[in-house]
Write a protein that holds these residues in place. Sequence first.
Motif, PDB file in Angstrom:
ATOM      1  N   UNK A   1       0.633  -1.128   0.117  1.00  0.00           N
ATOM      2  CA  UNK A   1      -0.035   0.329   0.208  1.00  0.00           C
ATOM      3  C   UNK A   1       1.068   0.868   0.006  1.00  0.00           C
ATOM      4  N   UNK A   2       1.882   1.133  -0.386  1.00  0.00           N
ATOM      5  CA  UNK A   2       2.940   1.918  -1.084  1.00  0.00           C
ATOM      6  C   UNK A   2       2.137   3.654  -1.917  1.00  0.00           C
ATOM      7  N   UNK A   3       1.398   3.174  -2.489  1.00  0.00           N
ATOM      8  CA  UNK A   3       0.212   4.111  -3.123  1.00  0.00           C
ATOM      9  C   UNK A   3      -0.382   4.671  -2.655  1.00  0.00           C
ATOM     10  N   UNK A   4      -0.866   4.307  -0.947  1.00  0.00           N
ATOM     11  CA  UNK A   4      -1.563   5.255  -0.323  1.00  0.00           C
ATOM     12  C   UNK A   4      -0.900   5.647   0.380  1.00  0.00           C
ATOM     13  N   UNK A   5       0.656   5.455   0.782  1.00  0.00           N
ATOM     14  CA  UNK A   5       1.567   5.763   1.386  1.00  0.00           C
ATOM     15  C   UNK A   5       2.051   7.546   0.670  1.00  0.00           C
TER      16      UNK A   5
END
Length: 370
Positions: free
Chosen positions: A115-119
């Motif tokens: 969930x590095x996109x949301x991060x």
Amino acid sequence: MGIMQANSVADLLQELVRIPSVNPHGSPGVDRPGEQACAEFVGEFLRGCGAEVELREVAPGRPNVVGRFPTDGAGKKRVIFAPHLDTVSVGGMVIDPFGGELRDGKIWGRGATDTKGTMAAMLWSLRTMGERIAGLGHEVWFVGLMGEEAGQEGAHAFVKEDSADFALIGEPTGRDVVYTHKGACWLKVRTAGRAVHASAPDRGENAIYKMADVVRCIRDEIAPELAGKRHPVLGSPTISAGTIRGGTKTNIVPDFCELEVDARTIPGQEAGEIVERLRKMSPGVEIGVWESAALDTDPGHPLIQLLLKNGSRLAGAPWFCDAAVFAKAGIPAVAAGPGFIAQAHTNDEWISVEELELGVEFYRGFLERL
């Protein structure tokens, strides 16, 4: 590229994807798993945004990173932005898991969606808000959590140390607000027998036969009963036998058998009921239990209503996440962020730059309304 030299959220996500932070449980597919390097990178980014940063080690080389943003008044309610730092295994991937390649309007690599996109979208929205964060009606923290993909140790550690009035968990929900999701109960069931030569099986005790009774109970009794229960958003709870192994050799009566079971629960359901059923079915059976609670946050919460004004829709999910850990600790929590669960954990994981940029607008719109 230096941490603060990123010119866009896409640049930032590429840098995050290029930092391996694979959860060490199972078969990570890398020589050096863990979240340390990612936590250090995120901590440095947060310092550049004006936050006071602390790395809190939960396990060796596996910290949470906590960034506390300045506020111009005491006594404000606290909102935390909380994605997880870890990713699942990179085994079987057909692209470079840590390449962070920008191609066809997408960023590719492990964690790009989950969930590095949301991060990245959360961090970029906080950076663009700058000094205005101090004047918001709520105090704002960013908490990068280790260990979500197996055990949720980071979330459990944080709620023992600190509290908040609302937690926004970063997960790929298409920017919908997941206010309710199923829980998970993973069981490791073990039956014991007595090994003898298979030419005289009556002299022994067959652990596989004992386990067969357990499997029949799951398939023929528990599963149909669970199918009869229903949540208005999440549907029915489920149960599935996932793995089984037992015995040591064809001509030896097996003295052990192990079964792993996945049960997905709905709010209000006690997983202990399943455990007790299995124990009654096979007295003496050993059952290890790992459980993550179901989530059922009141959709009328004022900050959920702010998210809905920001263009979101209410949603439920069959998966579980750290939101339930916060909710169980008394902190109202939801999951929301850019990206879609269909791209999570895939062998060619990606997120579109367009979706990533919409995520920044989504989080920034929420911040501006706080």
